[in-house]
Enzyme design. Structure first.
Site, PDB file in Angstrom:
ATOM      1  N   ARG A 279      10.091  28.023 -22.234  1.00  0.00           N
ATOM      2  CA  ARG A 279      10.605  27.125 -23.075  1.00  0.00           C
ATOM      3  C   ARG A 279      11.203  27.321 -24.257  1.00  0.00           C
ATOM      4  NH1 ARG A 279      10.780  24.220 -19.232  1.00  0.00           N
ATOM      5  NH2 ARG A 279       9.566  22.149 -18.823  1.00  0.00           N
TER       6      ARG A 279
ATOM      7  N   GLU B  73      19.072  21.681 -25.838  1.00  0.00           N
ATOM      8  CA  GLU B  73      19.812  21.778 -24.871  1.00  0.00           C
ATOM      9  C   GLU B  73      20.675  20.438 -24.198  1.00  0.00           C
ATOM     10  OE1 GLU B  73      17.522  23.203 -21.361  1.00  0.00           O
ATOM     11  OE2 GLU B  73      16.397  24.819 -22.527  1.00  0.00           O
TER      12      GLU B  73
ATOM     13  N   HIS C 131      19.714  26.869 -18.569  1.00  0.00           N
ATOM     14  CA  HIS C 131      18.507  26.492 -17.832  1.00  0.00           C
ATOM     15  C   HIS C 131      18.509  26.414 -16.491  1.00  0.00           C
ATOM     16  CE1 HIS C 131      14.676  24.192 -19.008  1.00  0.00           C
ATOM     17  NE2 HIS C 131      14.498  24.531 -17.669  1.00  0.00           N
TER      18      HIS C 131
END
Length: 309
Positions: free
Chosen positions: A214, A243, A262
């Site tokens: 994370r 993000e 991601h």
């Protein structure tokens, strides 16, 4: 979602604006959009789903106070992303050791510049996080010839996937020995901001940081400062505090940084795999059998209790 509907359970699809109205009448909630932040505000003051499943391994977005305090069972999609992320991490380690980003930049510039590269055999990798993803990473890196150790909540020797596992209280010493530090830990109050200026200062100047856990595990400003000062050699980041990563972030333009959006676990077929995990658990639910991947809401990840709750 055909696999879910085939199980014979009535399914209602809702978007964020309709979530609050749908929750009081639902027994089960499948959070397909794991990026959504709508659930805390939509959660009913009383009642609500008895089981919430999320289409991700991380559950930090679900653990808001009302859900933690409720009798609601939480499950995740543990198992879908383990091997793809492990392969991705191995690719990043090889990219650093073999200087592949520079090769591509030189190719774009049509420049012929010979360099020597590094061996990964015998290099030391520290995997922070001892869940299924961390374990898969440990196995892949070991198979590629790296000397792997781990860091987790409980220390132990001779772990089958991670070798020596250091307790988190000894993370500082473990960081100092690693050539590659791979973050695969869940986001909890204990792990938030764990890689800060002090932690980065303990790493080797030749070490690289890889984060597939994370974004909030790392203090981003401290990392940028360490990279600029040459206190560590590089970073590969698949997750970020914000993000998408803002266009103005210095990380985009740093030659010793690999940025990816991601995507480390998103190998072909991952959406179908997510549905299959939920559909299997839904069958267990309707048959009164124990659910898989039950999250310990106090720990913030799947614990030893895998029962229905």
């Amino acid at each position: 979602m055909a696999a879910v509907e085939a199980a014979g359970t009535p399914v209602r699809y809702v978007r964020e604006p309709d979530l609050a109205a749908a929750l009081p009448g639902a027994d089960v909630l499948f959070m397909w959009d794991f990026w959504s932040g709508a659930l805390p505000a939509a959660w009913p003051a009383s009642g609500g789903p008895r089981w919430v499943h999320i289409a991700s391994a991380g559950v930090d977005r679900l653990l808001f106070p009302a859900l933690v305090e409720a009798d609601t069972v939480v499950t995740n999609s543990r198992g879908v992303f383990d091997e793809p992320i492990a392969e991705y991490v191995l690719g990043l380690v090889l990219a650093f050791a073999k200087d592949l980003p520079a090769t591509l930049r030189l190719q774009d510039a049509r420049r012929w510049r010979h360099r020597e590269t590094e061996r990964i055999t015998g290099a030391r990798a520290l995997v922070v996080g001892t869940g299924p993803i961390g374990r898969a990473i440990g196995r892949r890196l070991t198979a590629a010839g790296l000397a792997v150790s781990g860091a987790g909540r409980t220390g132990r020797a001779a772990d089958p996937d991670l070798g020596t596992v250091h307790p988190m209280e000894r993370l500082d010493a473990a960081l100092a020995e690693a050539d590659y530090v791979v973050l695969a830990a869940p986001l909890t109050e204990r792990t938030r901001d764990m890689i800060d200026a002090a932690a980065l200062a303990r790493m080797k100047p030749t070490a690289r940081l890889v984060n597939v856990g994370r974004g909030q595990l790392v203090v981003e400003d401290d990392l940028i400062a360490a990279l600029r000062a040459g206190r560590i050699a590089g970073a590969a980041l698949d997750v970020f505090r914000d993000e998408p990563l803002p266009p103005a972030s210095p990380l985009w333009g740093m030659p010793n940084v690999i940025v990816s959006p991601h995507m480390s676990g998103d190998a072909t077929g991952w959406r179908e795999d997510l549905v299959r995990v939920f559909a299997e658990n839904l069958r267990r639910w309707t048959e009164g059998r124990p659910l898989r991947n039950v999250v310990d809401k106090d720990l913030g990840y799947v614990g030893s209790n895998r029962g229905r709750g």
